[in-house]
Design a protein around this motif. Structure first.
Motif, short mmCIF file in Angstrom:
data_model
loop_
_atom_site.label_atom_id
_atom_site.label_comp_id
_atom_site.label_asym_id
_atom_site.label_seq_id
_atom_site.Cartn_x
_atom_site.Cartn_y
_atom_site.Cartn_z
N HIS A 1 1.07 16.56 5.95
CA HIS A 1 -0.28 16.65 6.49
C HIS A 1 -1.32 16.96 5.41
N GLY A 2 -1.00 16.59 4.16
CA GLY A 2 -2.02 16.60 3.12
C GLY A 2 -2.09 17.83 2.25
N MET B 1 11.94 9.48 0.76
CA MET B 1 11.34 8.18 1.06
C MET B 1 10.20 8.31 2.07
N SER B 2 10.46 9.06 3.15
CA SER B 2 9.44 9.16 4.21
C SER B 2 8.21 9.89 3.72
N PHE B 3 8.38 10.81 2.77
CA PHE B 3 7.23 11.51 2.20
C PHE B 3 6.53 10.69 1.13
N ALA B 4 7.28 10.17 0.16
CA ALA B 4 6.67 9.59 -1.04
C ALA B 4 6.18 8.16 -0.87
N LEU B 5 6.94 7.31 -0.21
CA LEU B 5 6.57 5.88 -0.19
C LEU B 5 5.21 5.63 0.46
N PRO B 6 4.85 6.29 1.56
CA PRO B 6 3.51 6.06 2.12
C PRO B 6 2.38 6.57 1.24
N ARG B 7 2.73 7.37 0.21
CA ARG B 7 1.72 7.99 -0.64
C ARG B 7 1.68 7.40 -2.05
N LEU B 8 2.36 6.29 -2.26
CA LEU B 8 2.36 5.67 -3.58
C LEU B 8 1.00 5.09 -3.93
N ALA B 9 0.26 4.69 -2.93
CA ALA B 9 -1.07 4.11 -3.16
C ALA B 9 -2.12 5.01 -2.50
N ASP B 10 -3.36 4.77 -2.82
CA ASP B 10 -4.48 5.52 -2.25
C ASP B 10 -5.33 4.54 -1.45
N PRO B 11 -5.63 4.80 -0.19
CA PRO B 11 -5.33 6.01 0.58
C PRO B 11 -3.90 6.02 1.11
N ARG C 1 -0.87 5.70 3.49
CA ARG C 1 -0.60 4.77 4.58
C ARG C 1 -0.20 5.55 5.83
N GLN C 2 -1.17 5.90 6.66
CA GLN C 2 -0.89 6.70 7.83
C GLN C 2 -0.03 5.97 8.85
N ASP C 3 -0.08 4.64 8.85
CA ASP C 3 0.77 3.87 9.75
C ASP C 3 2.24 4.06 9.40
N LEU C 4 2.53 4.26 8.12
CA LEU C 4 3.91 4.52 7.70
C LEU C 4 4.30 5.97 7.96
N VAL C 5 3.37 6.88 7.71
CA VAL C 5 3.62 8.31 7.95
C VAL C 5 4.03 8.54 9.40
N ALA C 6 3.39 7.81 10.32
CA ALA C 6 3.67 7.99 11.75
C ALA C 6 5.08 7.56 12.12
N ARG C 7 5.68 6.69 11.31
CA ARG C 7 7.06 6.22 11.57
C ARG C 7 7.97 6.79 10.49
#
Length: 207
Positions: free
Chosen positions: A112-113, A157-167, A169-175
């Protein structure tokens, strides 16, 4: 090495189903593949027969190494261990129950940031993201224009991959729940990281 604008494709997969020496408590042990896990890895390897995988990379943890070695044999390529792809360490919380509220609180903060929070005796979220991104970038830099398979772990994976780019990817965080041998397709070029496909689910039972 090919031109930096030529993307590398990383298929980042969670290892196969595994057993552990102390399954009821938090631990950083490597574990080993179950019979089911080996079947999952073989099925993944068979599904990638037409992807022309150039090499397999794995985290140093045994369950990932076994996954990588098995699928590399099926695909007739090398398997290489890379530091930085491993699961985040539970640090001083080792030995506590899996539902330990302190670990859950830290991981929730990361998701959550607030990546500055530390696992006692372990890493901060920022540390985890930094070493994971660096490991994937180093792999990509060797494989411009090629596709490789990378075995890693569900939590990181669930933590880092959605955060490799900016902003983020909240769609990935949700899954956030990743099945064994589920693979995310990540393309890497001079512009950075792009998660093209994501195996995550909102259903915890897939883990």
């Amino acid at each position: 090495m090919s031109d930096l604008h030529c993307p590398a494709t990383l298929l980042v997969a969670r290892h196969g189903d595994a057993e552990y020496g102390h399954p009821s408590v938090l631990s950083d042990e490597g574990g080993w593949l179950t019979t089911r896990g080996r079947e999952q890895v073989r099925a993944l390897g068979q599904s990638l027969g037409d992807r022309r995988i150039a090499r397999v990379y794995t985290s140093p943890l045994q369950r990932a190494v076994e996954s990588g070695e098995l699928v590399a044999t099926l695909l007739d390529v090398d398997a290489v261990v890379v530091e930085g792809l491993e699961e985040f360490s539970v640090g001083a919380l080792a030995g506590r129950p899996h539902d330990d509220p302190e670990l859950a609180s830290v991981f929730k903060a990361w998701m959550h940031g607030d990546p500055g929070r530390f696992i006692p005796g372990g890493e901060s979220g920022a540390d985890v993201l930094r070493r994971y991104r660096e490991a994937l970038q180093a792999i990509a830099d060797q494989h411009r224009g090629e596709t490789v398979l990378v075995f890693s772990h569900g939590g990181v994976m669930s933590f880092a991959l959605p955060r490799l780019a900016d902003p983020v990817r909240q769609d990935l965080v949700a899954r956030a729940f990743l099945p064994n041998c589920g693979a995310a397709e990540v393309r890497v070029d001079a512009d950075g990281f792009d998660v093209v496909t994501w195996p995550g689910s909102i259903d915890r039972s897939v883990v």
